[in-house]
Design a protein around this motif. Sequence first.
Motif, PDB file in Angstrom:
ATOM      1  N   THR A   2       0.931  -1.241   0.072  1.00  0.00           N
ATOM      2  CA  THR A   2       0.088  -0.006  -0.081  1.00  0.00           C
ATOM      3  C   THR A   2       0.911   1.104   0.081  1.00  0.00           C
ATOM      4  OG1 THR A   2      -1.372  -1.231   1.354  1.00  0.00           O
ATOM      5  CG2 THR A   2      -2.040   1.040   1.071  1.00  0.00           C
ATOM      6  N   VAL A   3       0.731   2.164  -0.837  1.00  0.00           N
ATOM      7  CA  VAL A   3       1.509   3.464  -1.075  1.00  0.00           C
ATOM      8  C   VAL A   3       0.900   4.558  -0.321  1.00  0.00           C
ATOM      9  CG1 VAL A   3       2.567   5.063  -2.469  1.00  0.00           C
ATOM     10  CG2 VAL A   3       2.393   2.624  -3.286  1.00  0.00           C
ATOM     11  N   THR A  65       7.085  -4.589 -14.284  1.00  0.00           N
ATOM     12  CA  THR A  65       7.766  -3.579 -13.539  1.00  0.00           C
ATOM     13  C   THR A  65       7.805  -4.143 -11.995  1.00  0.00           C
ATOM     14  OG1 THR A  65       7.819  -1.316 -12.640  1.00  0.00           O
ATOM     15  CG2 THR A  65       5.607  -2.218 -13.338  1.00  0.00           C
ATOM     16  N   ASP A  66       8.829  -3.594 -11.322  1.00  0.00           N
ATOM     17  CA  ASP A  66       8.623  -3.878  -9.729  1.00  0.00           C
ATOM     18  C   ASP A  66       8.501  -2.697  -8.913  1.00  0.00           C
ATOM     19  OD1 ASP A  66      10.994  -2.612  -9.957  1.00  0.00           O
ATOM     20  OD2 ASP A  66      12.294  -4.246  -9.555  1.00  0.00           O
ATOM     21  N   ALA A  67       7.962  -1.467  -9.742  1.00  0.00           N
ATOM     22  CA  ALA A  67       7.389  -0.470  -8.976  1.00  0.00           C
ATOM     23  C   ALA A  67       6.215  -0.738  -8.282  1.00  0.00           C
ATOM     24  CB  ALA A  67       7.116   0.433 -10.221  1.00  0.00           C
ATOM     25  N   SER A  86      -1.158  -6.013 -13.350  1.00  0.00           N
ATOM     26  CA  SER A  86      -0.881  -5.996 -12.066  1.00  0.00           C
ATOM     27  C   SER A  86      -1.966  -5.307 -11.018  1.00  0.00           C
ATOM     28  CB  SER A  86       0.260  -5.009 -12.373  1.00  0.00           C
ATOM     29  OG  SER A  86       1.453  -5.230 -13.058  1.00  0.00           O
ATOM     30  N   PRO A  87      -2.621  -6.266 -10.756  1.00  0.00           N
ATOM     31  CA  PRO A  87      -3.715  -5.690  -9.700  1.00  0.00           C
ATOM     32  C   PRO A  87      -3.377  -5.386  -8.383  1.00  0.00           C
ATOM     33  CG  PRO A  87      -3.526  -8.270  -9.995  1.00  0.00           C
ATOM     34  CD  PRO A  87      -2.850  -7.776 -11.023  1.00  0.00           C
ATOM     35  N   GLN A  88      -2.070  -5.824  -8.016  1.00  0.00           N
ATOM     36  CA  GLN A  88      -1.704  -5.368  -6.790  1.00  0.00           C
ATOM     37  C   GLN A  88      -1.119  -3.893  -6.909  1.00  0.00           C
ATOM     38  OE1 GLN A  88      -0.382  -7.339  -8.917  1.00  0.00           O
ATOM     39  NE2 GLN A  88       1.904  -7.014  -8.808  1.00  0.00           N
ATOM     40  N   LYS A  89      -0.956  -3.544  -7.756  1.00  0.00           N
ATOM     41  CA  LYS A  89      -0.299  -2.412  -7.958  1.00  0.00           C
ATOM     42  C   LYS A  89      -1.263  -1.055  -8.138  1.00  0.00           C
ATOM     43  CE  LYS A  89       3.705  -4.019 -10.387  1.00  0.00           C
ATOM     44  NZ  LYS A  89       4.597  -4.451  -9.105  1.00  0.00           N
ATOM     45  N   GLY A 297      -2.444  10.501  -5.420  1.00  0.00           N
ATOM     46  CA  GLY A 297      -3.103   8.755  -5.560  1.00  0.00           C
ATOM     47  C   GLY A 297      -4.249   8.655  -6.436  1.00  0.00           C
ATOM     48  N   ALA A 298      -4.667   9.656  -6.980  1.00  0.00           N
ATOM     49  CA  ALA A 298      -5.943   9.812  -7.917  1.00  0.00           C
ATOM     50  C   ALA A 298      -5.784  10.714  -9.142  1.00  0.00           C
ATOM     51  CB  ALA A 298      -7.249  10.448  -7.090  1.00  0.00           C
TER      52      ALA A 298
END
Length: 323
Positions: A2-3, A65-67, A86-89, A297-298
């Motif tokens: 979570t960022v 990507t690992d970002a 990449s649903p977790q990103k 974040g939006a």
Amino acid sequence: MTVDFTPSTALSAAPTPAELPAAIDALRRKKNAVILAHYYQEPEVQDIADFIGDSLELSRKAANTDADVIVFCGVHFMAETAKILSPQKTVLLPDLEAGCSLADDCPADAFAAFRAEHPDHFVVSYINCSAAVKAQSDLICTSSNAVDLVRQLPADRPILFAPDRNLGRWVQDQSGRELTLWPGRCIVHETFSEEALLKLQLKHPDAEVIAHPECIQPLLDLADFIGSTSKLLNYAETSNSNTFIVLTEPGIIHQMQRRLPHKEFLDVPGTDGCSCNACPYMRLNTLEKLWHCLSTGAPAIEMDETMRQRALKPIEAMLAMSR
Ligand code: 13P
Ligand code: SF4
């Protein structure tokens, strides 16, 4: 992961235009974000990106990507594809209104009815479509791999191709396979003026015409080379010609001029000399909106998990079949 996009981590005041590049860079590091950009973005957006590519290359980047955060400087279907892969990103699109006329031309319910009329057909959809249409497809393609993928399909299986009729017709010619076409079109690539192209050819008789397959047939007939945005760029690099008439969105000319400063690139206006050859959706993204989305974040791409899983299958099939 979570960022943290809580207000305390956002910059308090918006930077000035001159401060924007450094402010974006600071946020990119802080949030472990990667900025992906399509060639049709504004030059200053391309210049700040970590990676610039065509739809296929951008999908591959988004998958690998690992970002923690992907900022997609492109249009909605591209950001959606990144989220599917990449649903977790956290996947951010600087302007949520950045759509695509091809995706708009193919509503999911009408597409379902079309498929129902052709129950025995294998469904190939161009990546320029919504997740809901991808979820109804057997295979996704991009302009860079469409011909190659269609050639790999069993010869006895009828094929339905959506949503771009111009790309579909070109794939049909190149692959020798008959395709049942959905009648969608790109408002940008259908706008180039044939008259303006002919005038440019008269003025620059040595120029090569390079075109995106979303263009209409009469213009493709005049092209020396047809391909995806990356393929057009690579062709300009390897060709012996010094002048090119570019039949695609002129944002790509920024990259062509950067890589090949000794060559000349001419864009083709729309009918009536309008500047509608610029994609109105792609150009909605700006440095300011890029900073804003990294700061807050939006807007972020959200998707129903069942739909995501359905849409993932034909995208994975494409990545597995692409050379
Ligand atoms: P490319 O896949 O060739 O980059 O094309 C994307 C697009 O939207 C063309 O209009
Ligand atoms: Fe869609 Fe055409 Fe814009 Fe590409 S150029 S994003 S196909 S509207």
